[in-house]
Design an enzyme around this catalytic site. Structure first.
Site, short mmCIF file in Angstrom:
data_model
loop_
_atom_site.label_atom_id
_atom_site.label_comp_id
_atom_site.label_asym_id
_atom_site.label_seq_id
_atom_site.Cartn_x
_atom_site.Cartn_y
_atom_site.Cartn_z
N GLY A 1 54.27 113.45 30.81
CA GLY A 1 54.67 113.70 29.73
C GLY A 1 53.74 114.08 28.47
O GLY A 1 52.74 114.30 28.89
N ASN B 1 59.57 110.01 36.77
CA ASN B 1 60.78 110.38 37.19
C ASN B 1 61.17 111.81 36.59
O ASN B 1 62.45 112.05 36.87
CB ASN B 1 61.63 109.23 37.32
CG ASN B 1 62.27 109.27 35.77
OD1 ASN B 1 61.53 109.68 34.78
ND2 ASN B 1 63.05 108.25 35.63
N SER C 1 61.90 112.38 33.58
CA SER C 1 63.30 112.28 32.76
C SER C 1 62.88 113.37 31.50
O SER C 1 64.05 113.67 30.73
CB SER C 1 63.76 111.11 32.71
OG SER C 1 62.74 110.48 32.14
N ILE D 1 60.24 103.82 37.09
CA ILE D 1 59.49 102.41 37.13
C ILE D 1 60.58 101.52 37.45
O ILE D 1 59.95 100.16 37.76
CB ILE D 1 59.12 102.30 35.73
CG1 ILE D 1 59.77 102.47 34.65
CG2 ILE D 1 57.70 103.13 35.57
CD1 ILE D 1 59.31 102.04 33.22
N PHE E 1 52.85 104.65 30.27
CA PHE E 1 53.55 105.56 29.16
C PHE E 1 54.93 105.76 29.49
O PHE E 1 55.87 106.07 28.63
CB PHE E 1 53.00 107.14 29.17
CG PHE E 1 51.40 107.20 28.68
CD1 PHE E 1 50.44 107.56 29.91
CD2 PHE E 1 51.07 107.12 27.57
CE1 PHE E 1 49.17 107.63 29.20
CE2 PHE E 1 49.79 107.16 27.05
CZ PHE E 1 48.88 107.40 28.01
N LYS F 1 61.88 107.74 24.32
CA LYS F 1 61.38 107.48 22.85
C LYS F 1 62.09 108.09 21.63
O LYS F 1 61.31 108.43 20.73
CB LYS F 1 59.93 107.91 22.98
CG LYS F 1 59.91 109.61 23.34
CD LYS F 1 58.55 110.41 23.05
CE LYS F 1 58.80 111.64 22.97
NZ LYS F 1 57.40 112.41 22.55
N SER G 1 54.22 101.20 19.81
CA SER G 1 54.69 102.37 18.62
C SER G 1 54.66 101.65 17.41
O SER G 1 54.89 100.31 17.47
CB SER G 1 56.01 102.85 18.99
OG SER G 1 56.60 103.54 17.58
N ALA G 2 54.41 102.19 16.32
CA ALA G 2 54.29 101.48 14.93
C ALA G 2 55.76 101.07 14.54
O ALA G 2 55.99 100.64 13.53
CB ALA G 2 53.73 102.58 13.86
N TYR H 1 64.79 101.55 19.56
CA TYR H 1 63.50 101.94 20.14
C TYR H 1 62.51 101.03 19.91
O TYR H 1 61.91 100.53 20.58
CB TYR H 1 63.38 103.26 19.44
CG TYR H 1 61.89 103.80 19.98
CD1 TYR H 1 60.93 103.92 19.12
CD2 TYR H 1 61.59 104.14 21.42
CE1 TYR H 1 59.58 104.29 19.21
CE2 TYR H 1 60.37 104.48 21.85
CZ TYR H 1 59.19 104.55 20.76
OH TYR H 1 57.77 104.97 21.15
N LYS I 1 60.19 98.48 22.16
CA LYS I 1 58.73 98.38 22.36
C LYS I 1 58.24 97.15 22.11
O LYS I 1 56.93 96.57 22.79
CB LYS I 1 58.16 99.36 21.38
CG LYS I 1 58.27 100.86 21.93
CD LYS I 1 57.64 101.05 23.11
CE LYS I 1 57.53 102.64 23.37
NZ LYS I 1 56.96 102.76 24.84
N ASP J 1 65.32 106.53 7.78
CA ASP J 1 64.20 106.94 7.60
C ASP J 1 63.48 106.01 6.71
O ASP J 1 63.83 105.66 5.76
CB ASP J 1 63.99 108.51 7.12
CG ASP J 1 63.72 109.56 8.13
OD1 ASP J 1 63.70 108.95 9.25
OD2 ASP J 1 64.02 110.46 7.88
C1 WQD Z 1 58.67 112.55 10.42
C2 WQD Z 1 58.95 112.82 8.84
C3 WQD Z 1 61.25 112.91 8.47
C4 WQD Z 1 62.61 116.31 11.26
C5 WQD Z 1 59.59 109.01 15.12
C6 WQD Z 1 59.82 107.82 15.62
C7 WQD Z 1 58.53 106.92 15.93
C8 WQD Z 1 57.33 107.83 16.74
C9 WQD Z 1 57.31 109.21 16.11
C10 WQD Z 1 57.26 107.47 19.03
C11 WQD Z 1 60.05 112.09 8.32
C12 WQD Z 1 61.06 114.45 8.18
C13 WQD Z 1 61.80 115.16 10.48
C14 WQD Z 1 63.04 117.16 10.58
C15 WQD Z 1 62.38 116.27 8.44
N1 WQD Z 1 57.88 108.05 18.04
N2 WQD Z 1 61.59 115.34 8.94
N3 WQD Z 1 63.06 117.24 9.07
O1 WQD Z 1 60.82 109.60 12.24
O2 WQD Z 1 58.42 109.14 11.47
O3 WQD Z 1 58.93 108.92 13.88
O4 WQD Z 1 58.60 109.81 15.75
O5 WQD Z 1 56.65 106.31 19.00
O6 WQD Z 1 58.96 105.85 16.91
O7 WQD Z 1 60.51 106.88 14.86
O8 WQD Z 1 58.97 111.07 13.02
O9 WQD Z 1 58.83 113.36 12.92
O10 WQD Z 1 61.27 112.48 13.10
O11 WQD Z 1 59.96 112.51 10.99
O12 WQD Z 1 62.40 116.32 7.24
O13 WQD Z 1 63.74 117.99 11.03
O14 WQD Z 1 59.54 114.22 8.84
O15 WQD Z 1 62.34 112.49 7.35
O16 WQD Z 1 59.64 111.98 6.87
P1 WQD Z 1 59.37 109.49 12.53
P2 WQD Z 1 59.80 112.37 12.71
#
Ligand code: WQD
Length: 334
Positions: A11, A33, A35, A60, A81, A85, A125-126, A149, A153, A294
């Protein structure tokens, strides 16, 4: 033979971590796998690392198969990993997410407990933090995830914490912020399946012409320019954090969680402006309504990573955008 088990190693984050570990191990045993990855990454990893890369195409959740592998390949060092996600998908398919991310982790841990595992690094993840009570998030911030999600985690982290104590395994769970970018070679990167949910892959599909226009989800947040702010971290910095985490885990009996981010937050408009002003790449975007779920802004407290792992992110937003663009130019040919 100095080897490491990497679940999900084909990945996005797993493959970049293997490349950064190329001087630490002679053999990489990948359990994946497919996926959300491709078999062709195996050959590319052999080219990038010049090391032995073994791939077992199993889930897994398949504990019998895991036992069979670990009977012949002792899993002293493991990075986990493998998992699903997508926040959006996790809300639509909670069972699948708990089955893979939690039950799958339980199967892996149960099998490892029979096969002399010594070091275990987990890809967390945060999103485990949820609504910020304060920023930056430090590792003591309350963990009240607002999506499935994040819940999976957090559950996996708690499982690992108990398992590591019982089995005397040195373990670290790394809480990632927003990984972006790609290896400078352009040979590996994030290749989303279907229409991307995340910002950077979506922008790359607009630049490539596959998608027409970027939807900016809201410009009325209480942030520097009204658009959402995130702690974007270059995938190579993130991969190097795993090298530092393994080194720490080998020389200390760890059982801990650590944020892996830059400690800065960048807005959507700043990303768009970086492409336009520094890379002369302009693309269509529309300001639309906020995306449900968001958060306006979040970023990492990085003291613990710096103090314990002696690690900090080095790359700039320009590096992240430039390497993303370079990958996009390559991946259509892969
Ligand atoms: C980032 C910013 C959107 C798409 C996610 C998961 C998190 C982690 C990282 C695994 C936000 C804006 C996005 C678009 C936009 N993954 N945006 N137009 O939501 O912060 O986090 O990915 O661990 O778990 O939650 O990431 O890239 O989707 O969004 O304006 O088409 O970009 O509103 O402010 P996010 P994101």
């Amino acid at each position: 033979m100095n080897r490491i088990i990497v679940t999900g190693g084909l990945g996005y984050i797993g493959s970049h971590t293997i490349v950064e570990l190329k001087d630490s191990y002679d053999e990489f045993v990948i359990i994946d796998n497919l996926s959300n990855s491709e078999e062709s990454v195996v050959e590319r990893l052999r080219t990038l690392t010049k090391k032995s890369i073994l791939h077992f195409n199993i889930s897994i959740n398949d504990e019998l198969e895991l036992d069979r592998i670990f009977q012949s390949i002792t899993p002293k060092h493991v990075i986990h990993f493998a998992g699903l996600k997508s926040v959006k998908d996790s809300e639509e398919k909670p069972y699948e997410y708990f089955l893979t991310n939690v039950a799958g982790t339980a199967s892996l841990l149960n099998s490892l407990s029979k096969h002399q595992c010594e070091n275990f690094i987990f890809s967390s993840s945060a999103t485990v933090y949820g609504e910020p009570k304060y920023l930056p998030y430090d590792e003591n911030h309350p963990t009240i995830p607002i999506n499935n999600y994040g819940r999976t985690k957090l559950a996996a982290e708690q499982l690992i914490n108990q398992w590591a104590t019982l089995n005397k395994v040195s373990s670290l769970s790394l809480r990632y912020f927003n990984p972006v970018g790609a290896h400078s070679s352009g040979m590996i990167g994030e290749k989303p399946v279907g229409v991307p949910n995340n910002l950077m892959p979506y922008i790359l599909e607009v630049i490539s012409g596959k998608l027409k226009c970027l939807k900016v989800f809201g410009d009325d947040y209480n942030t520097k320019d009204g658009t959402g702010e995130r702690d974007y971290i270059h995938i190579t910095d993130l991969a190097r954090a795993h090298v530092a985490a393994l080194n720490y885990s080998k020389s200390n009996r760890a059982n801990d969680v650590i944020n892996i981010g830059t400690g800065n937050s960048i807005s959507v408009m700043e990303i768009i402006d970086t492409f336009k002003n520094s890379l002369s790449i302009k693309f269509e975007y529309d300001i639309v309504s906020r995306r449900p779920g968001d958060l306006p802004k979040y970023f990492a407290g990085t003291d613990k990573a710096r103090k314990l792992l002696k690690w900090k992110a080095e790359s700039t937003v320009l590096d992240m955008c430039r390497d993303s663009l370079n990958w996009q130019k390559h991946y259509n040919k892969l």
